[in-house]
Write a protein that holds these residues in place. Structure first.
Motif, short mmCIF file in Angstrom:
data_model
loop_
_atom_site.label_atom_id
_atom_site.label_comp_id
_atom_site.label_asym_id
_atom_site.label_seq_id
_atom_site.Cartn_x
_atom_site.Cartn_y
_atom_site.Cartn_z
N SER A 201 0.81 -1.22 0.00
CA SER A 201 0.00 0.00 0.00
C SER A 201 0.85 1.27 0.00
O SER A 201 0.51 2.25 -0.65
CB SER A 201 -0.93 -0.02 1.22
N MET A 202 1.96 1.23 0.74
CA MET A 202 2.78 2.43 0.88
C MET A 202 3.59 2.75 -0.37
O MET A 202 4.29 3.75 -0.45
CB MET A 202 3.73 2.30 2.09
N VAL A 203 3.49 1.88 -1.36
CA VAL A 203 4.19 2.11 -2.62
C VAL A 203 3.65 3.34 -3.35
O VAL A 203 4.37 4.05 -4.03
CB VAL A 203 4.02 0.85 -3.52
N LYS A 204 2.33 3.59 -3.16
CA LYS A 204 1.69 4.62 -3.99
C LYS A 204 2.28 6.00 -3.72
O LYS A 204 2.60 6.35 -2.59
CB LYS A 204 0.18 4.64 -3.77
N LYS A 205 2.46 6.73 -4.81
CA LYS A 205 2.92 8.10 -4.69
C LYS A 205 1.66 8.95 -4.83
O LYS A 205 0.97 8.86 -5.82
CB LYS A 205 3.90 8.44 -5.81
N GLY A 206 1.38 9.73 -3.82
CA GLY A 206 0.19 10.57 -3.89
C GLY A 206 -1.08 9.83 -3.51
O GLY A 206 -1.02 8.87 -2.74
N LYS A 207 -2.18 10.27 -4.09
CA LYS A 207 -3.48 9.76 -3.65
C LYS A 207 -3.82 8.40 -4.25
O LYS A 207 -3.31 8.02 -5.29
CB LYS A 207 -4.58 10.76 -4.03
N TYR A 208 -4.72 7.69 -3.55
CA TYR A 208 -5.23 6.41 -4.05
C TYR A 208 -5.98 6.64 -5.33
O TYR A 208 -6.77 7.57 -5.45
CB TYR A 208 -6.16 5.81 -2.99
N LYS A 209 -5.72 5.77 -6.31
CA LYS A 209 -6.46 5.86 -7.57
C LYS A 209 -7.53 4.79 -7.60
O LYS A 209 -7.25 3.62 -7.35
CB LYS A 209 -5.51 5.66 -8.75
N PHE A 210 -8.75 5.20 -7.94
CA PHE A 210 -9.83 4.22 -8.00
C PHE A 210 -9.48 3.15 -9.03
O PHE A 210 -9.02 3.46 -10.13
CB PHE A 210 -11.15 4.87 -8.40
N THR A 211 -9.67 1.90 -8.67
CA THR A 211 -9.33 0.79 -9.56
C THR A 211 -10.46 -0.22 -9.57
O THR A 211 -11.04 -0.51 -8.53
CB THR A 211 -8.04 0.10 -9.06
N LYS A 212 -10.76 -0.71 -10.77
CA LYS A 212 -11.79 -1.74 -10.88
C LYS A 212 -11.09 -3.09 -10.68
O LYS A 212 -10.34 -3.53 -11.53
CB LYS A 212 -12.45 -1.68 -12.26
N TYR A 213 -11.32 -3.70 -9.52
CA TYR A 213 -10.61 -4.93 -9.20
C TYR A 213 -11.25 -6.14 -9.86
O TYR A 213 -12.43 -6.13 -10.20
CB TYR A 213 -10.59 -5.14 -7.68
N GLN A 214 -10.48 -7.17 -10.04
CA GLN A 214 -11.06 -8.39 -10.59
C GLN A 214 -10.77 -9.60 -9.72
O GLN A 214 -9.85 -9.61 -8.91
CB GLN A 214 -10.57 -8.64 -12.02
N PHE A 215 -11.60 -10.63 -9.92
CA PHE A 215 -11.44 -11.86 -9.15
C PHE A 215 -10.13 -12.54 -9.53
O PHE A 215 -9.70 -12.45 -10.68
CB PHE A 215 -12.58 -12.82 -9.45
N PRO A 216 -9.49 -13.24 -8.60
CA PRO A 216 -8.24 -13.92 -8.92
C PRO A 216 -8.45 -14.93 -10.04
O PRO A 216 -9.27 -15.83 -9.92
CB PRO A 216 -7.87 -14.61 -7.61
N GLN A 217 -7.73 -14.72 -11.13
CA GLN A 217 -7.90 -15.58 -12.30
C GLN A 217 -7.33 -16.97 -12.08
O GLN A 217 -7.72 -17.92 -12.72
CB GLN A 217 -7.22 -14.95 -13.52
N ARG A 218 -6.38 -17.05 -11.17
CA ARG A 218 -5.68 -18.32 -10.98
C ARG A 218 -6.65 -19.45 -10.64
O ARG A 218 -6.57 -20.53 -11.20
CB ARG A 218 -4.69 -18.12 -9.86
#
Lengths: 427, 325
Positions: free
Chosen positions: A321-338
């Protein structure tokens, strides 16, 4: 599925009333009202179609436009629907015949319950105004019409209820699509898709496509991951909370407060890292943290020293989580394909394992060794030389499934199998 | 070509039946022959790289020792497939405790790929070896003798199999080609030696697959190898380096699931590919370091897909930096 043209829900969209499944009474009620309304009889000026999603409310209006030759004017939740906009877009349209061919119109205000109280300020009032002034039939749709805000609307409209589509009806509809797509489908598999769609045709067809597209057969094992998928619905929120966290503490809390298993969330994070972090720098950094978390997880399991687990959890939550530079960007997540891939390729893997067992038995090697030391060569031989392949298939006692797997196509497999038969006769 | 009813894989058809036929490994064979002559076999550990004749010597020894009925007195197990403690306890014990048939006073258990046994299973095996020495002798086969626990090593006569020399492999390949009526060209043979890396099994498999095309020349052999060490691995690396991580990860899953490659197989291939990439030489060293770390983690039991994904993400970043500079 990059374009909507490839979506089965679009490809198989009904164009006639007779093609719509379920809700016969509701559709009949609507048509009776519409015909009267078009003739100028004294009926409600608008119809309000309500019911759960994916049962054909909007579709009814679209088909009506085709069958009664009406121009469809519509506005849905994705459009902003303030008073001004509704007046501008629908106000004029509701007064004059269509510019092209002088057709009459039908006006659809889709998903009225999606109207926002603040942004679509005055929107409902404008809709009421529209209904009262329109020359043409107006149709509203909503999932839940019992919101007190809608009371004045309900009084003005013909209320028509749509029900969920029954499972047997859905199954036979899905079956028709499968036939059109050249897929042989097990009844049990279709029933599971139908059941879990909760009477929603759209989601059932989308699920069917996600699972069955490109297949020749659809079996029960192919749909098992759907059930798995349902169980982890809460993962979306956990994921968002982890990625959006501003502090390490918040990221860790997002996981700790969830009821979901950390192994499952680990898979979710793994799946969605590239979606959350499109830039190579961020992605490499996040994956570095996640792969370190994986190392700690492994150590924890091996040594059974569960105190070590907290380091793994730190890295898989705060670390990514701390990797992000700046604000959280909304992301459309997907189910684990594996998990999905594993269940979809179960048959293939079973076939491969039986081939390798056959090799192992004859060639003094483990099945694992057979995968790397023999399988690639056999694949090659079966693709280029049916003669040699037939002989080997006989020696290893391979069945048709295994031969098809190695040959890579049904045509080549058939060629090999017929060669094997010929030999049996001549010997 | 005469039509046979069945066609054996050549690795089996031409597996030597007698110790004399075994390719090279002169020292090993000489010592083993003594055991046959005296009809006394100690527990043995055959260690050496793949395709150098370990299993073949064990089988040929069994044949020479017991003659026609060798199968009744020999149990062949593959530790990779049946490696639990349970197997050692049950199958091995049951077999070890019954009397041999014929004039040799013991039976033989060949335990192939024994270095894949867990440490616990090896401990259990050690006890069994002691208990049934009178009626049963073990031949353990492994790539690395270091992976066999000390107490077992100390109970075994250890035989180290040498990597086969090119001229030995070439002679065997020529022999098989002649027997099978294969048109083997000089450049084809060279290519086979190049890809075999001292592994006779791989050499024979390459020959047979190339012969499926007709003439065995360099082109045919490399077509086979292109398929055998999937081009997909190279494609996957290119995808990652060009910044398309998601596609690269899809490829990875395809390789692992549809092709059944293990993570370790893949990471070794990646290692090999790196040195063929067109990137600065000093960069290759850095990548190798990273690959080694990932390989180590997998050997330690980490999740292969996650570790390889992390490696691909590293490659993607690396590719980005290369383009930037």
């Amino acid at each position: 599925m990059s374009t909507t043209a490839n979506l089965w829900i679009v490809k198989y969209k009904p164009r006639r009333f007779s093609e719509i499944i379920g809700n016969r009474t509701a559709i009949l009620e609507f048509r009776t009202w519409l015909e009267k309304r078009l003739k100028g009889a004294d009926v409600e000026k608008a119809a309000f179609l309500w019911g759960p999603p994916g049962v054909g409310k909007t579709l009814t209006v679209e088909v009506a436009a085709i069958e009664y030759n009406l121009e469809l004017i519509q506005m849905n939740a994705s459009d902003a629907r303030s008073r001004e906009r509704i007046r501008r877009v629908l106000g004029m349209a509701s007064q004059y015949l269509s510019l092209v061919g002088g057709r009459r119109k039908i006006i659809l205000v889709d998903e009225v319950d999606g109207m926002s109280g603040t942004e679509d300020r005055g929107g409902l009032a404008a809709v009421i105004e529209l209904i009262q002034q329109s020359r043409f039939p107006v149709v509203l749709t909503a999932n839940d019409p019992w919101d007190p805000r809608f009371r004045p609307l309900r009084e003005l409209c013909k209320m028509i209820r749509y029900d969920r589509i029954r499972v047997p009806t859905l199954v036979s509809y899905l079956r028709r699509i499968c036939i059109a797509e050249g897929i042989v489908a097990d009844d049990a598999a279709l029933r599971i898709i139908a059941q879990r769609s909760d009477g929603d045709v759209r989601s059932a067809v989308n699920d069917l496509q996600a699972i069955a597209q490109g297949k020749k057969r659809l079996m029960l094992s192919d749909v098992e991951w759907l059930a798995y998928r349902d169980r982890q619905y809460g993962a979306f929120d956990v994921l968002k909370n982890i990625f959006a966290a501003r502090t390490c503490r918040a990221a860790k809390a997002a996981l700790a407060s969830s009821l979901l298993d950390y192994n499952m969330i680990f898979q979710w994070i793994h799946e969605n890292l590239p979606l959350q972090y499109p830039s190579p720098e961020d992605l490499a950094e996040a994956y570095d943290a996640l792969s370190r978390a994986d190392v700690f997880l492994g150590r924890t399991k091996r040594t059974q020293a569960w105190a070590l687990l907290s380091y793994a959890l730190d890295l898989m939550t705060a670390g990514v989580s701390m990797v992000k530079k700046g604000k959280y960007k909304f992301t459309k997540y997907q189910f684990p394909q594996r998990i999905k891939i594993l269940s979809q390729t179960k048959d293939i893997r079973t076939t491969m394992n039986s081939i390798c067992s056959a090799i192992a038995e004859k060639c003094h090697i483990s099945t694992k060794g057979a995968v790397s030391e023999y399988l690639p060569y056999l694949r090659f031989i079966f693709r280029v030389n049916p003669e040699m392949a037939a002989g080997i298939a006989k020696w290893l006692k391979l069945d048709e499934n295994m031969i098809t797997f190695l040959a890579g196509s049904f045509d080549r497999a058939n060629e090999i199998i017929s060669l094997m038969r010929k030999r049996r006769k001549s010997t | 070509m005469p039509i046979d009813a069945t066609m054996m894989l050549w690795t089996e058809k031409y597996r030597p039946k007698t110790l004399d036929e075994v390719v090279n490994q002169k020292e090993v064979v000489e010592r083993v022959k003594q055991f046959v002559k005296t009809k006394n076999v100690p527990h043995m550990l055959f260690a050496g790289p793949p395709g150098t004749g370990k299993t073949t010597v064990a089988l040929a020894l069994s044949r020479e020792l017991y003659g026609e009925n060798w199968r009744q007195n020999v149990l062949e197990l593959n530790a990779s497939d049946e490696r639990g403690i349970q197997i050692v306890r049950e199958r091995v014990k049951d077999y070890a405790r019954t009397m041999p048939i014929g004039d040799v006073p013991f039976k033989i258990i060949i335990l192939d790929e024994a270095d894949n046994m867990t440490a616990d299973a090896q401990q259990a095996l050690r006890r069994t070896m002691e208990l049934y020495t009178r009626t049963c002798r073990f031949i353990l086969i492994a790539n690395y003798s270091s992976k066999i626990i000390e107490p077992i090593q100390s109970r075994c006569a250890i035989f180290r199999f040498q990597p086969l020399r090119d001229e030995d492999i070439a002679a065997r390949i020529r022999y098989i080609a002649e027997k099978e009526g294969v048109d083997l060209r000089e450049d084809g043979l060279k290519a086979i030696l190049y890809v075999a890396e001292g592994d006779l099994r791989r050499a024979i498999n390459s020959l047979q697959a190339a012969a499926a095309l007709g003439v065995v020349d360099e082109k045919a052999v490399f077509r086979v190898v292109g398929r055998a060490s999937p081009v997909e691995i190279r494609e996957m690396l290119q995808l990652a380096l060009s910044g398309n991580f998601i596609k690269a990860r899809e490829k990875l899953r395809e390789l692992m699931i549809a092709y059944g490659l293990s993570g370790v197989d893949i990471v070794r291939q990646i290692h090999r590919e790196v040195f063929a990439l067109k990137i600065p030489e000093e960069a290759k060293v850095k990548l190798a370091d990273r690959i080694g770390e990932i390989n180590f983690r997998m050997v330690e039991g980490a999740d292969e897909e996650v570790q390889l994904s992390a490696l691909l993400a590293y490659f993607a970043l690396f590719g980005e930096n290369l383009r930037g500079s």
